[in-house]
Write an enzyme that holds these catalytic residues in place. Structure first.
Site, PDB file in Angstrom:
ATOM      1  N   ASP A   1     -40.729  42.437 -21.480  1.00 21.25           N
ATOM      2  CA  ASP A   1     -41.404  43.723 -21.679  1.00 21.25           C
ATOM      3  C   ASP A   1     -40.488  44.791 -21.089  1.00 21.25           C
ATOM      4  O   ASP A   1     -40.424  44.955 -19.869  1.00 21.25           O
ATOM      5  CB  ASP A   1     -42.763  43.724 -20.983  1.00 21.25           C
ATOM      6  CG  ASP A   1     -43.490  45.048 -21.132  1.00 21.25           C
ATOM      7  OD1 ASP A   1     -43.390  45.667 -22.211  1.00 21.25           O
ATOM      8  OD2 ASP A   1     -44.163  45.470 -20.169  1.00 21.25           O
TER       9      ASP A   1
ATOM     10  N   GLU B   1     -40.573  43.006 -26.618  1.00 20.24           N
ATOM     11  CA  GLU B   1     -41.559  43.916 -27.200  1.00 20.24           C
ATOM     12  C   GLU B   1     -40.854  45.174 -27.693  1.00 20.24           C
ATOM     13  O   GLU B   1     -39.960  45.702 -27.028  1.00 20.24           O
ATOM     14  CB  GLU B   1     -42.628  44.293 -26.176  1.00 20.24           C
ATOM     15  CG  GLU B   1     -43.747  45.114 -26.778  1.00 20.24           C
ATOM     16  CD  GLU B   1     -44.931  45.288 -25.851  1.00 20.24           C
ATOM     17  OE1 GLU B   1     -46.039  45.456 -26.369  1.00 20.24           O
ATOM     18  OE2 GLU B   1     -44.746  45.272 -24.624  1.00 20.24           O
TER      19      GLU B   1
ATOM     20  N   ASP C   1     -46.810  44.302 -16.230  1.00 21.77           N
ATOM     21  CA  ASP C   1     -45.542  44.143 -16.956  1.00 21.77           C
ATOM     22  C   ASP C   1     -45.229  42.659 -17.175  1.00 21.77           C
ATOM     23  O   ASP C   1     -44.746  42.269 -18.236  1.00 21.77           O
ATOM     24  CB  ASP C   1     -44.390  44.813 -16.194  1.00 21.77           C
ATOM     25  CG  ASP C   1     -44.667  46.257 -15.877  1.00 21.77           C
ATOM     26  OD1 ASP C   1     -44.584  47.089 -16.788  1.00 21.77           O
ATOM     27  OD2 ASP C   1     -45.006  46.547 -14.704  1.00 21.77           O
TER      28      ASP C   1
END
Length: 168
Positions: free
Chosen positions: A8, A68, A140
């Site tokens: 992420d 992502e 996160d």
């Protein structure tokens, strides 16, 4: 059994999560956050993220990576800095020879929760349910594990298509 790393991206906090997949079984290996000091220059922060991610890949030896995709927000400067971090998240696994896949936030949420409109809390709750024993300290890291889970699902579907398996 295959080991995956989910990432992420973020300039301040880059979440990461490593899972193992065997058939339709998921197993939590590790997760965490690479943090940078906002007092440091952007190039120094990118170096910190690069070194941290490189060490994670060396230590956990994943064979594939999933990142992502970045969403665009109203603050152009923040979006650009997030893009820098995303570049590191894409580059480091690629330099290590790993195939890298990218997934949008809605695809990740749909894959883990069942709806693209899921809240962060719902994603974290489902990640904990899908990966028993995972102790997630930051959102996160939860998001990174969700990206890895999403990749595991998409990967399994792609393998079934290649094998010609029909799903009922």
């Amino acid at each position: 059994m295959i080991r995956l790393i989910g990432i992420d991206p973020g300039l301040r906090f880059m979440g990461w999560g490593v899972i193992e997949v065997e058939g339709n079984r998921l197993r939590h290996i590790a997760d965490g956050v690479l943090a940078t000091d906002s007092a440091d220059s952007v190039p120094q922060r990118l170096c910190t993220l690069h070194e941290g991610l490189k060490n994670l890949i060396e230590n956990f030896a994943p064979v594939e990576a999933a990142v992502e995709e970045t969403y665009v927000n109203r603050n152009g400067s923040s979006t650009l800095k997030l893009g820098y971090a995303r570049g590191v998240a894409l580059l480091v696994p690629a330099l290590a020879g790993l195939p890298v896949s990218e997934y949008g936030a809605m695809a990740v949420k749909r894959s883990v929760v069942g709806t693209g409109a899921a809240s962060k809390e719902q994603v974290t709750m489902m990640v904990r349910r899908l990966l028993p024993g995972a102790i997630i300290k930051r959102a996160d890291a939860s998001d990174a594990l969700a990206v890895a889970i999403c990749h595991a699902h998409y990967r399994a579907s792609a393998c079934r298509v290649v094998q010609g398996v029909r799903m009922a």
